[in-house]
Write a protein that holds these residues in place. Sequence first.
Motif, mmCIF file in Angstrom:
data_model
loop_
_atom_site.group_PDB
_atom_site.id
_atom_site.type_symbol
_atom_site.label_atom_id
_atom_site.label_comp_id
_atom_site.label_asym_id
_atom_site.label_seq_id
_atom_site.Cartn_x
_atom_site.Cartn_y
_atom_site.Cartn_z
ATOM 1 N N ASN A 90 -24.677 50.473 24.902
ATOM 2 C CA ASN A 90 -24.435 51.054 23.585
ATOM 3 C C ASN A 90 -23.928 50.006 22.611
ATOM 4 O OD1 ASN A 90 -25.105 53.628 24.547
ATOM 5 N ND2 ASN A 90 -23.017 53.894 25.337
ATOM 6 N N HIS A 131 -32.942 50.661 20.789
ATOM 7 C CA HIS A 131 -32.397 51.157 22.049
ATOM 8 C C HIS A 131 -33.115 50.500 23.229
ATOM 9 C CE1 HIS A 131 -30.268 53.917 24.623
ATOM 10 N NE2 HIS A 131 -31.404 54.208 25.247
ATOM 11 N N TYR A 133 -26.290 53.949 32.463
ATOM 12 C CA TYR A 133 -25.399 53.883 31.296
ATOM 13 C C TYR A 133 -24.504 52.649 31.282
ATOM 14 C CZ TYR A 133 -26.726 58.802 30.950
ATOM 15 O OH TYR A 133 -27.431 59.969 30.856
ATOM 16 N N GLU A 151 -22.728 58.332 22.511
ATOM 17 C CA GLU A 151 -23.554 57.182 22.820
ATOM 18 C C GLU A 151 -23.419 56.034 21.844
ATOM 19 O OE1 GLU A 151 -27.572 57.439 23.956
ATOM 20 O OE2 GLU A 151 -27.051 58.317 25.877
ATOM 21 N N PHE A 152 -23.034 56.342 20.632
ATOM 22 C CA PHE A 152 -22.888 55.257 19.672
ATOM 23 C C PHE A 152 -21.459 55.180 19.183
ATOM 24 C CE2 PHE A 152 -27.210 56.849 19.380
ATOM 25 C CZ PHE A 152 -27.871 55.732 19.872
#
Length: 669
Positions: free
Chosen positions: A318, A340, A565, A590-591
């Motif tokens: 991330n 991404h 992840y 996620e960000f």
Amino acid sequence: MKDLKSDKVKSFSIQPSGGVYKVTGEYRQGQRAKVNSNFLVGGNQSQSKNVTKFTTTVLENNSSIAEITKAAQSNNIKMNAKPEESSGFWVNLLVYVLPLLLFVWFFYMMMGRAGGQGGGNGRVMNFGKSKAKPADSKQNKVRFSDVAGEEEEKQELVEVVEFLKDPRKFTTLGATIPHGVLLEGPPGTGKTLLAKAVAGEAGVPFYSISGSDFVEMFVGVGASRVRDLFDQAKKAAPAIIFIDEIDAVGRRRGAGMGGGHDEREQTLNQLLVEMDGFSGNEGVIVIAATNRADVLDPALTRPGRFDRKILVGRPDINGREAILKVHSKNKPFANDVDLHEIAKQTPGFVGADLANLLNEAALLAARRNKTEIDASDIDEAEDRVIAGPAKRNRVISKEERETVAYHEAGHTVVGLVLNDARVVHKVTIVPRGRAGGYAIMLPREDQQLMSKRDAMEQIAGLMGGRAAEEIVFHSQSSGASNDFEQATNIARAMVTQYGMSERLGNVQLENPAQDTYGPRYSQETAAAVDEEVRRLTNEAHETAKKIIEEHRDKHKLIAQALLKYETLDEKQILSLWKNGKMPESSKTNEFPSERAATFEEAKRELERKEAERQAQLEKQHEGQDTDDQSKDKHSADSSENVKKPDDDSTSEKKTDDQPNQNDHHDDSN
Ligand SMILES: Nc1ncnc2c1ncn2[C@@H]1O[C@H](COP(=O)(O)OP(=O)(O)OP(=O)(O)O)[C@@H](O)[C@H]1O
Ligand SMILES: [Zn+2]
């Protein structure tokens, strides 16, 4: 030579010349020289008209010179003594004057260097002055939003920004603000950028200097530069002093030969003096950066100096995406470019690599006369940049990643099962330093003492990594060496310091504070200690293995999630453990950089955390009559004595509210 003593010679002169005497003279008319003296080493005569001239050389010998002189007087010969020959004069000049000139010249060069950037009040005045360049506070446009993917780091610095904005607000309340902040992390992770952003957010001048600038200098100059740097900053306060590569000057003292009163040491001492100097919150904060905090002199990290350490780690997936976003701002991309996707393909890249990647891609696109950067440009740029990092061992192979993931998942599972004392706070396979990945365990409560059971559980947790490798891959990697080091330290301390071994009984065999000459026990006892340490670690290893065997499915689940992840936080770990899946809300997480993109947001988040912490503290304080001071002291004591084994190697990122935080990290090489 005899002639000289006779009355044949009309006149002569003697001139000393490099160890011998040169004699030149004239015979009286009609006289001829007979060169046959043992004094003579050489001679020639020339005759013109009636005058015969001669030159000869007399070896230096005071008696002969004296004889000649005496003879000359009695024979009425004109004699004069000349000063040393002119060549001798030049020799003299070379021997005595040139070094002086050289010294002056050298001095001048030094001043040129020292004062080169000072400008203004003349070079001589600038000698020994600091080389630090104050960046104009108005020109510094770097903000926290320019530093992507380092949310925790920024959070920790918000307080510093607040202080710099209005130091009086803090000082009137008697709050102490850290004097120094140490940023530790691999090259290119944005430490300089982060420090600049602090100055930018606070709108204060930013004085930057590199530790290596001090080292190239003469004795005393480094120290005086430090003094001057601090003087300048204090005058401009509030201000930030940034010292890059502090390890160049801040290495452990006294390691060199001959007592080492060298320049570096003097500079370091001056730095320590200056940092102790501004006791009264003068509005100067020193931020230093290093990628080798382990070599720093312990005096530097003592309270009142660089007492706040912030780890600037490699970004996870991330973080990488967020950094790519920052650096793609004014670059036109074709539709097939997916940031991404790029983030996914670049494990191990740091901010500088990612910035470089996008820049390379833009260059390639330009060379191909495109108006947009497309995926093929990115692909090629990736290869180019990887060729760089690959040399530095940054890019991790797929197999390695898997090993690290299962290893860290092993720590996690054991930690989850034996969770009486510790909570798995975070686990990641993003490499840090020599560690391939790490799991952070936090004490469940404000734990200050360690029971035997806690200690055994900690060791088992440390063994979880290796145990998992053995179970899943039937092999052992070197990734566990740091685990073993820590585990052994704890087990050793149990046996020798805390009297936790029945076999050796209730004695303290070692006391790190007193045993400067090594342990005080016999060889038999030493053997028994070794055996006992081995027994404890083996026992813990068996425990860890049993736990992982029992939870193979969850272990795999966590490892797979790690591969996907890269970093899992407490909530995610618990959700995987309890529900077998990632929490719903994790999508929004996620960000993280978008979550706290602006300074204001980061500040709000900090305030929220602070309120939470206060509430928790108040809860704990009920029933406790200790005041803050003695409590702090107690916790410091216990962390020194009881927690020593893990503190030593894992004191990274220790902050006030997490005194017992403990990272287990693993060598991957
Ligand atoms: N987190 C980040 N967000 C955005 N850009 C970054 C980040 N980290 C690094 N960069 C980019 O990489 C460049 C180099 O970073 P910087 O010089 O701050 O790294 P550093 O950690 O100080 O490295 P070194 O230890 O080599 O001095 C920055 O100017 C910036 O363009
Ligand atoms: Zn490990």
